[in-house]
Design a protein around this motif. Structure first.
Motif, PDB file in Angstrom:
ATOM      1  N   GLY A 206     -20.470  -3.391   0.094  1.00  9.98           N
ATOM      2  CA  GLY A 206     -19.324  -2.202   0.719  1.00  9.98           C
ATOM      3  C   GLY A 206     -19.350  -3.501   1.740  1.00  9.98           C
ATOM      4  O   GLY A 206     -18.661  -2.644   3.281  1.00  9.98           O
ATOM      5  N   LYS A 207     -19.507  -4.615   2.210  1.00 10.76           N
ATOM      6  CA  LYS A 207     -19.373  -5.661   2.913  1.00 10.76           C
ATOM      7  C   LYS A 207     -17.909  -5.663   3.966  1.00 10.76           C
ATOM      8  O   LYS A 207     -17.725  -5.484   5.189  1.00 10.76           O
ATOM      9  CB  LYS A 207     -20.042  -6.984   2.612  1.00 10.76           C
ATOM     10  N   SER A 208     -16.830  -5.462   2.660  1.00  9.13           N
ATOM     11  CA  SER A 208     -15.805  -5.218   2.867  1.00  9.13           C
ATOM     12  C   SER A 208     -15.657  -4.167   3.687  1.00  9.13           C
ATOM     13  O   SER A 208     -14.664  -4.052   4.233  1.00  9.13           O
ATOM     14  CB  SER A 208     -14.754  -5.980   1.365  1.00  9.13           C
ATOM     15  N   SER A 209     -15.627  -3.354   3.018  1.00  6.40           N
ATOM     16  CA  SER A 209     -15.315  -2.158   2.802  1.00  6.40           C
ATOM     17  C   SER A 209     -16.259  -1.470   4.842  1.00  6.40           C
ATOM     18  O   SER A 209     -15.092  -1.425   5.485  1.00  6.40           O
ATOM     19  CB  SER A 209     -16.229  -0.420   2.055  1.00  6.40           C
ATOM     20  N   SER A 210     -16.765  -1.978   5.017  1.00 11.05           N
ATOM     21  CA  SER A 210     -17.280  -1.615   6.726  1.00 11.05           C
ATOM     22  C   SER A 210     -16.213  -2.450   7.426  1.00 11.05           C
ATOM     23  O   SER A 210     -16.588  -2.291   8.555  1.00 11.05           O
ATOM     24  CB  SER A 210     -18.925  -1.844   6.518  1.00 11.05           C
ATOM     25  N   SER A 211     -15.991  -3.878   7.430  1.00 16.40           N
ATOM     26  CA  SER A 211     -15.541  -4.961   7.306  1.00 16.40           C
ATOM     27  C   SER A 211     -13.929  -4.001   7.648  1.00 16.40           C
ATOM     28  O   SER A 211     -13.570  -3.922   9.211  1.00 16.40           O
ATOM     29  CB  SER A 211     -14.995  -6.466   6.980  1.00 16.40           C
TER      30      SER A 211
ATOM     31  N   PRO B  17     -12.632 -12.890  -2.817  1.00 19.40           N
ATOM     32  CA  PRO B  17     -12.488 -12.739  -2.409  1.00 19.40           C
ATOM     33  C   PRO B  17     -11.464 -10.864  -2.151  1.00 19.40           C
ATOM     34  O   PRO B  17     -11.489 -10.561  -3.494  1.00 19.40           O
ATOM     35  CB  PRO B  17     -10.512 -13.997  -1.549  1.00 19.40           C
ATOM     36  N   SER B  18     -11.294  -9.976  -1.448  1.00 14.87           N
ATOM     37  CA  SER B  18     -11.285  -8.520  -1.300  1.00 14.87           C
ATOM     38  C   SER B  18      -9.967  -8.075  -0.486  1.00 14.87           C
ATOM     39  O   SER B  18     -10.667  -7.165  -0.672  1.00 14.87           O
ATOM     40  CB  SER B  18     -12.391  -7.616  -1.637  1.00 14.87           C
ATOM     41  N   ILE B  19      -9.970  -8.629   0.868  1.00 12.80           N
ATOM     42  CA  ILE B  19      -9.940  -7.746   1.876  1.00 12.80           C
ATOM     43  C   ILE B  19      -8.402  -7.470   1.653  1.00 12.80           C
ATOM     44  O   ILE B  19      -7.636  -6.476   1.513  1.00 12.80           O
ATOM     45  CB  ILE B  19      -9.882  -9.512   2.950  1.00 12.80           C
ATOM     46  N   HIS B  20      -7.748  -8.561   0.986  1.00 13.48           N
ATOM     47  CA  HIS B  20      -6.044  -8.148   0.856  1.00 13.48           C
ATOM     48  C   HIS B  20      -5.555  -7.419  -0.094  1.00 13.48           C
ATOM     49  O   HIS B  20      -4.790  -6.415  -0.317  1.00 13.48           O
ATOM     50  CB  HIS B  20      -5.658 -10.013  -0.036  1.00 13.48           C
ATOM     51  N   VAL B  21      -6.274  -6.900  -1.150  1.00 18.11           N
ATOM     52  CA  VAL B  21      -6.726  -6.314  -1.981  1.00 18.11           C
ATOM     53  C   VAL B  21      -6.406  -4.239  -1.083  1.00 18.11           C
ATOM     54  O   VAL B  21      -6.387  -3.459  -1.728  1.00 18.11           O
ATOM     55  CB  VAL B  21      -7.928  -5.692  -3.155  1.00 18.11           C
ATOM     56  N   PHE B  22      -6.979  -4.495  -0.331  1.00 19.79           N
ATOM     57  CA  PHE B  22      -7.272  -2.637   0.773  1.00 19.79           C
ATOM     58  C   PHE B  22      -5.668  -2.678   1.380  1.00 19.79           C
ATOM     59  O   PHE B  22      -6.170  -1.607   1.364  1.00 19.79           O
ATOM     60  CB  PHE B  22      -8.532  -3.160   1.368  1.00 19.79           C
ATOM     61  N   PHE B  23      -5.703  -3.608   1.346  1.00 12.68           N
ATOM     62  CA  PHE B  23      -4.105  -3.175   2.193  1.00 12.68           C
ATOM     63  C   PHE B  23      -3.049  -3.668   1.290  1.00 12.68           C
ATOM     64  O   PHE B  23      -1.897  -3.762   1.575  1.00 12.68           O
ATOM     65  CB  PHE B  23      -4.263  -4.752   3.417  1.00 12.68           C
ATOM     66  N   GLU B  24      -3.022  -3.961  -0.010  1.00 13.96           N
ATOM     67  CA  GLU B  24      -2.308  -4.492  -1.262  1.00 13.96           C
ATOM     68  C   GLU B  24      -1.087  -5.713  -0.565  1.00 13.96           C
ATOM     69  O   GLU B  24       0.252  -5.343  -0.784  1.00 13.96           O
ATOM     70  CB  GLU B  24      -1.640  -3.509  -1.260  1.00 13.96           C
ATOM     71  N   LYS B  25      -2.553  -6.760  -0.401  1.00 17.39           N
ATOM     72  CA  LYS B  25      -1.031  -7.661   0.400  1.00 17.39           C
ATOM     73  C   LYS B  25      -1.616  -8.407  -0.483  1.00 17.39           C
ATOM     74  O   LYS B  25      -2.386  -8.818  -1.412  1.00 17.39           O
ATOM     75  CB  LYS B  25      -1.533  -7.935   1.572  1.00 17.39           C
ATOM     76  N   GLN B  26      -0.963 -10.100  -0.362  1.00 16.62           N
ATOM     77  CA  GLN B  26      -1.308 -10.903  -1.361  1.00 16.62           C
ATOM     78  C   GLN B  26      -2.125 -12.050  -1.171  1.00 16.62           C
ATOM     79  O   GLN B  26      -2.635 -12.014   0.085  1.00 16.62           O
ATOM     80  CB  GLN B  26       0.056 -11.833  -1.579  1.00 16.62           C
ATOM     81  N   ASN B  27      -2.518 -13.164  -1.616  1.00 19.90           N
ATOM     82  CA  ASN B  27      -4.004 -13.668  -1.112  1.00 19.90           C
ATOM     83  C   ASN B  27      -3.411 -14.841  -1.857  1.00 19.90           C
ATOM     84  O   ASN B  27      -4.474 -15.788  -2.287  1.00 19.90           O
ATOM     85  CB  ASN B  27      -5.277 -13.365  -2.516  1.00 19.90           C
ATOM     86  N   THR B  28      -2.555 -15.663  -1.401  1.00 23.51           N
ATOM     87  CA  THR B  28      -1.705 -16.636  -2.177  1.00 23.51           C
ATOM     88  C   THR B  28      -1.623 -17.527  -1.366  1.00 23.51           C
ATOM     89  O   THR B  28      -2.494 -18.716  -1.634  1.00 23.51           O
ATOM     90  CB  THR B  28       0.205 -16.752  -2.459  1.00 23.51           C
TER      91      THR B  28
END
Length: 104
Positions: A6-11, A35-46
């Motif tokens: 839950g590191k990314s969820s907590s952050s 990497p996963s933060i971009h997924v939480f916000f439905e953004k690109q990771n390019t």
């Protein structure tokens, strides 16, 4: 730490709360292997932190706005061949100093 703790969820939750207090927040995904933060916000990771650490200087163009108040993200970017090498270099320290000029 371990995967799925839950590191990314907590952050993300903490960054959201800080943004609501009026602070200008940049949430940086430095997990170069998964990497996963971009997924939480439905953004690109390019484009992201890995590009900056590898030598690209225009980090501000990699910052992505979110739908949450005062919250911006910098995704990790493509997985580099040697994440540890990138993260241990001087550019990470330089990035933090630069980011602090634009974000709280």
């Amino acid at each position: 730490t371990r995967p799925a703790e839950g590191k990314s969820s907590s952050s993300t939750a903490l960054a959201t709360i800080l943004g609501r207090t009026g602070k200008r927040v940049l949430l940086v995904d430095a997990d170069m292997r998964s990497p996963s933060i971009h997924v939480f916000f439905e953004k690109q990771n390019t484009r992201g932190l890995s590009h900056y650490l590898a030598g690209e200087d225009d980090w501000e163009s990699m910052v992505q706005e979110t739908d949450r108040t005062n919250l911006f993200i910098l995704s990790a970017g493509p997985v580099p061949p040697s994440a540890a090498e990138l993260l241990s270099g001087d550019r990470l320290r330089e990035f933090v100093a630069l980011a602090l000029t634009k974000f709280d």
